[in-house]
Design an enzyme around this catalytic site. Structure first.
Site, PDB file in Angstrom:
ATOM      1  N   GLU A 135     124.882 -44.983   6.363  1.00  0.00           N
ATOM      2  CA  GLU A 135     124.333 -44.067   5.349  1.00  0.00           C
ATOM      3  C   GLU A 135     125.195 -44.054   4.092  1.00  0.00           C
ATOM      4  OE1 GLU A 135     122.361 -39.704   5.493  1.00  0.00           O
ATOM      5  OE2 GLU A 135     124.449 -39.807   6.144  1.00  0.00           O
ATOM      6  N   GLU A 151     107.403 -32.338   8.629  1.00  0.00           N
ATOM      7  CA  GLU A 151     108.644 -32.961   9.060  1.00  0.00           C
ATOM      8  C   GLU A 151     109.496 -32.010   9.898  1.00  0.00           C
ATOM      9  OE1 GLU A 151     110.709 -34.686   5.762  1.00  0.00           O
ATOM     10  OE2 GLU A 151     109.021 -35.978   5.202  1.00  0.00           O
TER      11      GLU A 151
END
Length: 398
Positions: A325, A349
């Site tokens: 990331e 989500e």
């Protein structure tokens, strides 16, 4: 009238070093982009120009009419430009796995010398997709070719691990990871640190034992050591996620920031007594989206805030020993009137987000007491402390 798909003829494997038997295939659409075709087949495959009459290449659409971006071969007057190549049995098996939703038919195509030749062609299954406007290889390659090539390489790596339908279900996140790899390929400063060459990292094998929203990649590799030698073969694993954007909304006139609070699985998995976390606004950078656009979108989705200006803060890897990331960080200037905590996030989500408006000094006090323990927020708070005097003077002067 449609052409009934035929079953491919199976050939016996070549014996005693004989040349592997091949069959002629006609490629159109994205597989005419030779880097992508090489990603599917595992090696470059030159194409001979050819044309299929009475068919044309058009955009696929889903049930609600949304353009899916990839091509379909359908009957039509425009004709389909493409390429011919001799394909081995092993390559045909790869193509059959990759071309889910398509069936093979034997059709007559015209090669560059004007000869008529029979070749296998992948036609979409009837009724699987809607048909949109004419599709252009040049336009697709310029906009999406590099991204699609990286994404397809990850899809192909899943062969033998998951069914193709399951691989396609992961494709949105695969595209996000591919976009991250494209951004990562841009040269970075190396005034002090080692500047690697093409042969300074050797990847002996790469497996992906897990890939859903996140992925895990399992490497066997060697790398250049500082003494100039190559390391022994090392087993290394990385937790793979797409790039993310992090933005701290700041009202320079009232010296006020906005923080968000939400439940986090990471602290829960560690056994934290309180897995609710105070953070800056954050979210992944979608494929085809810039980090700046993602910052603005996430501020709207999570906190209902419109950012007037973005100020770049240090972007970084939060945990490079284990995670891919990369965080693009910003201070986002905006108006933050006093208000009660606001609830936000996308229900689709599973997000449940509460926002808090507080003074800069209150935020720094929370960092000092340890109630704020989110690394990206701490980085942004310190960066804002560095810029705050000038931003306050700018606002008061205006």
């Amino acid at each position: 009238m449609g052409v009934a798909p035929l079953e491919i003829a199976l050939h016996a494997p070549a014996q005693n070093g004989a040349k592997a038997l091949t069959d002629l295939y006609f490629f159109y659409g994205t597989l005419c982009h030779e880097p992508l075709l090489a990603a599917v087949l595992g090696a470059p495959k030159p194409l001979e120009p050819a044309r299929l009459s009475a068919y044309e290449v058009r955009h696929a659409r889903d049930a609600d009419g949304t353009d899916l971006g990839y091509p379909l071969l359908v009957e039509g007057p425009a004709g389909a430009e493409g390429g011919l190549a001799e394909i081995t049995e092993a390559e045909a098996e790869l193509l059959d796995w990759y071309e889910i939703g398509y069936a093979k038919a034997r059709l007559a195509v015209t090669d560059a010398q004007g000869r008529t030749r029979e070749a296998w062609v992948y036609l979409p299954e009837a009724g699987r997709w809607g048909v949109g406007q004419l599709w252009s290889l040049a336009a697709w390659a310029a906009e999406k070719g590099a991204l699609a090539t990286l994404a397809v390489a990850e899809v192909i790596a899943l062969r033998g691990q998951v069914p193709m339908e399951q691989a396609l279900g992961r494709y949105p996140m695969i595209r996000v990871r591919a976009a991250s790899r494209l951004r990562a390929g841009v040269p970075r400063p190396a005034k002090l640190r080692f500047q690697p060459g093409a042969d300074d990292v050797e990847i002996e094998s790469l497996r992906t034992p897990y890939a859903k929203f996140f992925a895990v990649e399992d490497y066997r590799l060697r790398h250049r050591r500082f003494d100039g030698s190559m390391s022994a073969t090392l087993d290394r694993a990385a937790f793979i996620s797409g790039d993310a954007t992090v933005v701290l909304p700041y009202d320079q006139k009232h010296d006020r920031v906005l923080l968000v609070e939400q439940f986090r699985t990471g602290p829960l998995a560690r056994g934290d007594a309180n897995p609710w976390s105070l953070e800056a606004v954050a979210g992944r950078v979608d494929a085809g989206e810039s980090p700046e656009a993602a910052a603005r979108r996430e501020a709207e989705e999570e906190a209902g805030v419109t950012l007037s200006r973005l100020i770049a803060a240090p972007s970084h890897y939060p945990s490079p020993g284990a995670k891919s990331e990369y965080l693009y960080c910003y201070i986002g200037l905006c108006d933050l009137p006093e208000a009660s905590p606001r609830l936000g996030g996308l229900q689709c989500e599973g997000e449940d987000i509460r926002s808090h408006r507080l003074s800069f000094d209150e935020m720094m006090a929370l960092i000092e007491t340890g109630e704020v323990e989110n690394g990206p927020l701490i980085v942004l708070a310190l960066w804002l402390a560095r810029l705050r005097e000038g931003l306050r003077a700018e606002a008061l002067g205006a």
